[in-house]
Design an enzyme around this catalytic site. Structure first.
Site, PDB file in Angstrom:
ATOM      1  CB  CYS A 130      -1.125  -0.090   1.262  1.00 42.51           C
ATOM      2  SG  CYS A 130      -1.872   1.652   1.643  1.00 42.51           S
TER       3      CYS A 130
ATOM      4  CE1 TYR B  64      -5.660   2.746  -4.735  1.00 44.78           C
ATOM      5  CE2 TYR B  64      -7.945   2.780  -4.302  1.00 44.78           C
ATOM      6  CZ  TYR B  64      -6.718   2.409  -3.836  1.00 44.78           C
ATOM      7  OH  TYR B  64      -6.581   1.744  -2.923  1.00 44.78           O
TER       8      TYR B  64
ATOM      9  CD  GLU C 219      -1.775   0.803  -4.169  1.00 43.40           C
ATOM     10  OE1 GLU C 219      -1.223   1.367  -2.984  1.00 43.40           O
ATOM     11  OE2 GLU C 219      -2.997   0.705  -4.367  1.00 43.40           O
TER      12      GLU C 219
ATOM     13  CG  ASP D 141      -3.158  -4.290   1.663  1.00 47.69           C
ATOM     14  OD1 ASP D 141      -4.566  -4.425   2.016  1.00 47.69           O
ATOM     15  OD2 ASP D 141      -2.520  -3.583   1.918  1.00 47.69           O
TER      16      ASP D 141
ATOM     17  CE1 TYR E 218      -2.482  -2.571  -2.027  1.00 50.70           C
ATOM     18  CE2 TYR E 218      -3.749  -4.418  -2.847  1.00 50.70           C
ATOM     19  CZ  TYR E 218      -3.429  -3.232  -2.385  1.00 50.70           C
ATOM     20  OH  TYR E 218      -4.880  -2.616  -2.201  1.00 50.70           O
TER      21      TYR E 218
ATOM     22  CB  CYS F 169      -0.800   2.356   6.631  1.00 57.41           C
ATOM     23  SG  CYS F 169       0.716   1.747   5.774  1.00 57.41           S
TER      24      CYS F 169
ATOM     25  CB  CYS G 255      18.564  -4.858   4.960  1.00 56.53           C
ATOM     26  SG  CYS G 255      19.380  -5.118   3.310  1.00 56.53           S
TER      27      CYS G 255
END
Length: 217
Positions: free
Chosen positions: A53, A84, A96, A131, A136, A199, A208
């Protein structure tokens, strides 16, 4: 919530036709007032990140020192100037993405990559958490050969870290940047305008091992 069809890439021949004019969007960044579409100051560099998202993804980057401006939009598919609703239909091929315009003298590309990898789960394919859909999918779209090489190297590095902790292979798409189509006004800096907005973005908790936050002198 989404059917299987929306979790598979649409064929180019079956994609929606789109339109030959830009979708209206904001002129300036809601948080810092910078021009959304430029012109950007000399020396700025760009990259596109897709990590689920784009509402939450964008906030991850506008909060970084050295980032000049961010914008959300659609890229990686076939439909020009998609809306959208069209992207959510699964019939455009777009994901997105967040366009990040940054000063390489203030924030390193590795630091941006570190934020990208640690802010989502890049092993999930055509989804991010709850999602589900091709829009996505995880992606890095680069503007220089140096960015492309660094992105691929970081993918290999992070895949090793994730694999050691039981995660599947990284599914992130990495390639030269396709055209970026700005999303509608209300999507830009959405979580600054709507602090309690939804969200579903979440990382793996695996570090990382790249990025210092500041570019080397």
């Amino acid at each position: 919530m989404f059917g299987r069809k929306k979790a598979e890439m649409v064929a180019e021949t079956a994609a929606l036709p789109g339109r030959d004019f830009d979708i209206p969007t904001a002129d300036t960044h809601f948080v810092n007032g910078a021009a959304l579409k430029g012109p950007y100051p000399q020396g700025m560099e760009q990259v596109q990140f897709g990590l689920g998202c784009f509402w939450g993804a964008e906030r991850k980057f506008w909060e970084l020192d050295g980032v000049h401006v961010t914008a959300v939009g659609y890229a990686g598919g076939y439909t020009p100037n998609a809306t959208y609703e069209e992207v959510c239909s699964g019939q455009t091929g777009h994901t997105e993405v967040v366009l990040v315009v940054y000063d390489p003298n203030k924030v390193s590309f590795d630091a941006l990559l570190k934020t990208f990898w640690e802010s989502h789960d890049p092993t999930q394919g055509m989804r991010q958490g709850n999602d589900v859909g091709t829009q996505y999918r995880s992606s890095i779209y680069t503007y220089t050969d140096e960015q492309l090489a660094a992105a691929k190297a970081s993918k290999a590095m992070y895949e090793t870290e994730l694999g050691a902790r039981g995660y599947d292979a990284v599914t992130t798409e990495i390639r030269s940047a396709p055209e970026f189509y700005f999303a509608e006004d209300y999507h830009q800096q959405y979580l600054a305008k709507n602090p309690n907005g939804y969200c579903g973005l979440g990382g793996t908790g695996v570090t990382c091992p790249i990025g210092t936050g500041v570019a080397a002198e």
